[in-house]
Scaffold this active site. Structure first.
Site, short mmCIF file in Angstrom:
data_model
loop_
_atom_site.label_atom_id
_atom_site.label_comp_id
_atom_site.label_asym_id
_atom_site.label_seq_id
_atom_site.Cartn_x
_atom_site.Cartn_y
_atom_site.Cartn_z
N CYS A 16 0.84 -1.20 0.00
CA CYS A 16 0.00 0.00 0.00
C CYS A 16 0.87 1.24 0.00
O CYS A 16 2.05 1.20 0.34
CB CYS A 16 -0.94 0.01 1.21
SG CYS A 16 -0.08 0.20 2.78
N CYS A 19 2.44 2.17 3.36
CA CYS A 19 3.65 1.41 3.69
C CYS A 19 4.85 1.96 2.92
O CYS A 19 5.95 2.08 3.46
CB CYS A 19 3.47 -0.07 3.33
SG CYS A 19 2.01 -0.80 4.07
N ASP A 396 1.76 15.28 -38.37
CA ASP A 396 2.69 15.57 -39.45
C ASP A 396 2.26 14.67 -40.62
O ASP A 396 1.82 13.55 -40.41
CB ASP A 396 4.12 15.24 -39.01
CG ASP A 396 5.13 15.46 -40.11
OD1 ASP A 396 4.98 16.45 -40.84
OD2 ASP A 396 6.04 14.64 -40.24
#
Length: 704
Positions: A16, A19, A396
Site C-alpha cells: 500500500c 507502507c 505531421d
C-alpha cells in the site's frame, strides 16, 4: 571519505502507499542516507548515499519488506495464504472463533472468552501495535496508529470481541491489498521476463552459452528457430520471421534478413539467424522500455498530487473529529461515555485514507503497464491524464499519415532529357535528409545513373524550401515551386505553372529544378496515404476528438488531396518548421492538443504540444527521449487505443476518488443513528480499498 552513491533497489511485499511512504521516511533516517525516493508502482526505492541491504530491510521490518539489488532476478511471490508471517492470522482467527463460542456459553465478559479475545488481539496485532506506538510517540498519525488506538480503545471499554475481529479483518485486508498491488505490477514484471538470461554466441571461432551480462558489442549471437533474442543487433546471416509483439505490440510477425535491425525479447519463428550484437544488455530497446515505464510510474499525475495533498489535511482532521465526537456529547449533553468513545474509535478506523491514497496510483500503474504490453510507452501519469482529455490531434503528413516512402511518379523535362535531369537533381539532393530527396536519389540509383561523379560545390540547404549548389560554375536550385517564384524576378512561366497545378491536383508533390534564369524540369513525387489512416481518423472523431489537423510543408493542392482522403477536419499546408510550432501554440492557447510525428523531425512542435506522440520508436533513441508518448511500431492504429486507454483511466480515477470519499461520508452518517460498529468500519475501509484496486485492474483488460 566513501564515494556518494545513487542506487536503486527492488522491494518485495509493498502492498500500500502508506507502507511505501513509511518505508521512504525510515530509509531517510538511516545513517549515511542523504535522500530516498520510493517508486510504488515499480516496487523500487532509489537511495542517495551509502547504505546496505541489511539496513534497508531493517527500515522495512514493520512490513517484513525484502530488499534486493535492482539487477537481481525477480522474486516469485508466494500466495499470501502460504506466507509464514500470516500464520499468526490463522491462530488469531481460530482463537476468535473459539472465544466467540465460549462467550455464547459463559457470557461476553466472562474471564475465559475475554482471555481468548485478548490472546487473538495480541497474536494477530503484535507487529501492528509496535509500529502504532512508535508512530504515536513521533506524532505520525498513519494507518497503524489509527488502528492501534481503535483496537486498544475497544478493549479498554470492554468490546473484546470487536477488537479481535478488527485485528483479523485488518490483517486479511493487508494481504488482499498486497495481492492486488502485485497484480497491478504484473505487466512490468512480465516485460522483465521476456528476454533470455543467457544466449549462444560465437567468439574466436567457438560457440559458447554465456549470461547476457557477459555478451560484448560485436559478438555474433546464434538464434535458432523457436528461441527468443537476448540482445539487440543486426542480422548478418539468415532470414526469418520474428514476432515483435513484446516490443512494438504488432500481432503480425515481421520478416527479417541481412542488415535488418532486431531487438531483444523478440521470438525467432522459422529460420536460423546470426546476429551481430550492437548494444549491451542494459542498453537494449527492451531495457529502455522497462526503465521508461518504471520511471513513468514514479511520476505523479495531477489527480494523485491533489489526493496526496488532501490526505495530509484529511487524516489529522479525522483524528480531531474523532476526539471531539468522543468527548463533546458526554461533556455537554450528558450522553454515555462508552457509546461515544466507541463511535469515535469506529470513526478512526473508517477514517483511514487507504482507499483514497491508492485510488490514483493503482489506476496509473495498471494503465501504463497495459500500454507497454501493447507497444505504447506512456512516460508518466501526467501524460496519461492529459491524453485522456485531448480535444485536438495534429499530425505531421510525411511518414505519419502517409507511408513515408515517396516515389518519383513524373519527370517533365523542358531542357535536356529525363536521365540528365534526375542525375543532376540526385547530385544536388544527396546531401539532404528530406524524404523527397531520398526518393529522387533512389530513382537515380535504380536507373544506374552516375550522379556521384557530378562535382558539387557550395551546397546549401534552404530551410523548408529546397537546396542549392554550384555545378561547373553554375548555381542550380532544386525545391518547391515557391522557391523559384522568389529567385526569379519574372516568376514561373504560365505553361509551367499550369503543369505544376495539374500534378498537384493529383495529390503529388512537385519539385522544380533549374537556375535563377530558367526552370529545367519538374519532378513529381507521391507519398501514398497509409491504408489505416482513414479508419484511424474516423475512430478518433468517434471517440470524442473534436478536431484532427494535418500539418505539412507541402503545397495546398497536394495537402488537400491527401487530407480529404484521410478525413482530417483541418489542413495546414506550406508550413515551415517554425510555422508548425506556431500552429500548435495557437491551438494550445484554446484547448489541449497532441502532436503526432516521427520524433526526429518537428521536435519543437512535439515538445510544445500538450502531449507529444512519436511513432516508430523501436530502435529510435530520439523518439524515446523526446516524446511524452511513444508508439513503438510504425503503426497508426495504436493511437485510438492510446486515447481509449487514457480516457478509461481518467474515468476510473474519478470513480475511485468519488467512491472513496462517498464511502467515508456514508460511514460518518451511520454514527448518528448509532449504526456504525467497529467491524462495519473496518469492512468499509477494507472494502473500499479492495474495490478501488479491483476497479483499477479493469484497465489491464482494455484492448485495441
Amino acid at each position: 571519505m566513501p564515494e556518494l552513491q545513487v542506487k536503486s533497489y527492488r522491494v518485495h511485499r509493498f502492498d500500500c502507499m502508506e507502507c511505501a511512504n513509511k518505508f521512504e521516511k525510515n530509509v531517510k533516517r538511516l545513517d549515511g542516507v542523504l535522500d530516498a525516493k520510493v517508486n510504488f508502482g515499480a516496487s523500487k526505492i532509489m537511495v542517495t548515499g551509502n547504505t546496505t541491504i541489511e539496513a534497508l530491510e531493517k527500515a522495512g521490518a514493520f512490513e517484513n519488506l525484502k530488499v534486493r539489488d535492482e539487477a537481481e532476478q525477480i522474486i516469485e511471490h508466494e500466495p499470501f495464504w502460504k506466507q509464514k508471517e500470516n500464520f499468526k492470522i490463522y491462530i488469531s482467527a481460530v482463537l476468535l472463533v473459539i472465544s466467540w463460542l465460549l462467550s455464547n456459553q459463559y457470557g461476553e465478559q466472562h474471564i475465559i472468552p475475554v482471555l481468548g479475545f485478548l490472546a487473538a488481539i495480541i497474536i494477530g496485532g503484535c507487529s501492528l501495535f509496535i509500529e502504532g506506538f512508535k508512530n504515536l510517540i513521533r506524532l505520525d498519525f498513519d494507518m497503524d496508529t489509527l488502528m492501534t488506538i481503535a483496537i486498544l480503545g475497544a478493549a479498554a471499554i470492554g468490546k473484546w470481541e470487536e477488537g479481535a475481529t478488527v485485528v483479523i479483518l485488518f490483517a486479511i485486508s493487508e494481504a488482499l491489498e498486497s495481492y492486488s498491488a502485485d497484480k497491478a505490477r504484473q505487466s512490468i514484471q512480465s516485460l522483465m521476463k521476456i528476454a533470455p538470461k543467457q544466449t549462444l554466441i560465437r567468439r574466436n571461432g567457438q560457440e559458447l552459452l554465456v549470461p547476457v551480462e557477459e555478451v560484448q558489442v560485436g559478438d555474433t549471437m546464434i538464434v535458432k528457430p523457436g528461441q527468443k533474442l537476448a540482445m539487440d543487433g543486426v542480422v548478418t546471416k539468415g532470414t526469418s520471421t520474428l514476432n515483435q509483439a513484446a516490443i512494438t505490440g504488432e500481432s503480425v510477425p515481421v520478416t527479417k534478413g541481412i542488415d535488418d535491425e532486431v531487438f531483444a525479447g523478440t521470438l525467432n519463428q522459422e529460420g536460423l539467424l546470426e546476429v551481430k550484437v550492437t548494444k549491451r544488455v542494459e542498453d537494449t530497446t527492451l531495457s529502455k522500455i522497462i526503465h521508461l515505464v518504471e520511471e513513468s510510474q514514479a511520476e505523479k499525475a495531477p489527480s494523485q498530487t491533489f489526493v496526496d495533498r488532501f490526505a495530509k489535511v484529511y487524516t489529522p482532521a479525522i483524528i480531531i473529529f474523532a476526539v471531539l465526537l468522543s468527548v463533546s456529547p458526554p461533556l455537554f449533553m450528558g450522553a454515555s461515555w462508552g457509546d461515544w468513545i466507541y463511535w469515535g474509535l469506529a470513526l478512526l478506523v473508517v477514517g483511514c485514507p487507504c482507499a483514497l491514497v491508492i485510488s490514483t496510483p493503482a489506476a496509473i500503474v495498471t494503465a501504463i503497464g497495459n500500454a507497454a504490453r501493447n507497444g505504447v510507452i506512456i512516460k508518466g501519469g501526467i501524460h496519461l491524464e492529459e491524453a485522456g482529455s485531448l480535444k485536438v490531434i495534429a499530425f505531421d503528413k510525411t511518414g505519419t499519415l502517409t507511408r513515408g516512402v515517396p516515389e518519383v511518379t513524373d519527370i517533365v523535362a523542358f531542357k535536356g532529357n529525363e536521365q540528365e535531369v534526375i542525375a543532376l537533381t540526385a547530385a544536388l539532393e544527396k546531401g539532404s535528409q528530406h524524404p523527397l530527396a531520398s526518393a529522387i536519389v533512389r530513382k537515380a540509383e535504380n536507373e544506374g545513373l552516375e550522379f556521384n561523379d557530378i562535382l558539387i560545390e557550395d551546397f546549401q540547404s534552404i530551410t523548408g524550401k529546397g537546396v542549392k549548389a554550384r555545378v561547373n560554375g553554375t548555381m542550380y536550385y532544386a525545391g518547391s515551386p515557391n522557391l523559384f517564384e522568389e529567385i526569379r524576378t519574372e516568376g514561373i512561366e504560365k505553361a509551367i505553372h499550369t503543369k505544376i497545378v495539374s500534378l498537384q491536383k493529383q495529390g503529388k508533390t512537385v519539385m522544380a529544378v533549374g537556375t535563377d534564369t530558367a526552370i529545367l524540369a519538374l519532378i513529381a513525387v507521391a507519398d501514398k496515404l497509409r491504408d489505416s489512416a482513414g479508419n484511424v481518423i474516423e475512430k478518433l472523431h468517434r471517440s470524442g476528438i473534436e478536431q484532427t489537423v494535418m500539418l505539412t510543408g507541402d503545397n495546398k493542392s497536394t495537402a488537400e488531396t491527401i487530407g480529404k482522403e484521410a478525413g482530417v477536419s483541418d489542413i495546414q499546408a506550406e508550413l515551415l518548421p517554425e510555422d508548425k510550432l506556431a500552429c500548435i501554440q495557437s491551438y494550445r492557447g484554446k484547448q489541449k492538443v497532441a502532436m503526432v510525428g516521427d520524433g526526429v523531425n518537428d521536435a519543437p512542435a512535439l515538445v510544445e504540444a500538450t502531449v507529444g506522440i512519436a511513432m516508430g520508436g523501436a530502435g529510435t533513441d530520439t523518439a524515446l527521449e523526446t516524446a511524452d508518448i511513444v508508439l513503438m511500431s510504425d503503426d497508426l492504429t495504436k493511437l485510438p487505443y492510446t486515447i481509449k486507454l487514457s480516457r478509461k483511466a481518467l474515468a476510473i480515477i474519478k470513480q475511485n476518488v468519488t467512491f472513496s470519499l462517498a464511502i467515508k461520508a456514508l460511514s460518518v452518517l451511520l454514527i448518528f443513528p448509532g449504526w456504525l460498529t467497529l467491524w462495519i468500519a473496518v469492512l468499509a475501509d477494507v472494502g473500499a480499498t479492495i474495490i478501488v484496486t479491483l476497479n483499477s485492474l479493469r484497465l489491464s483488460k482494455v484492448k485495441e
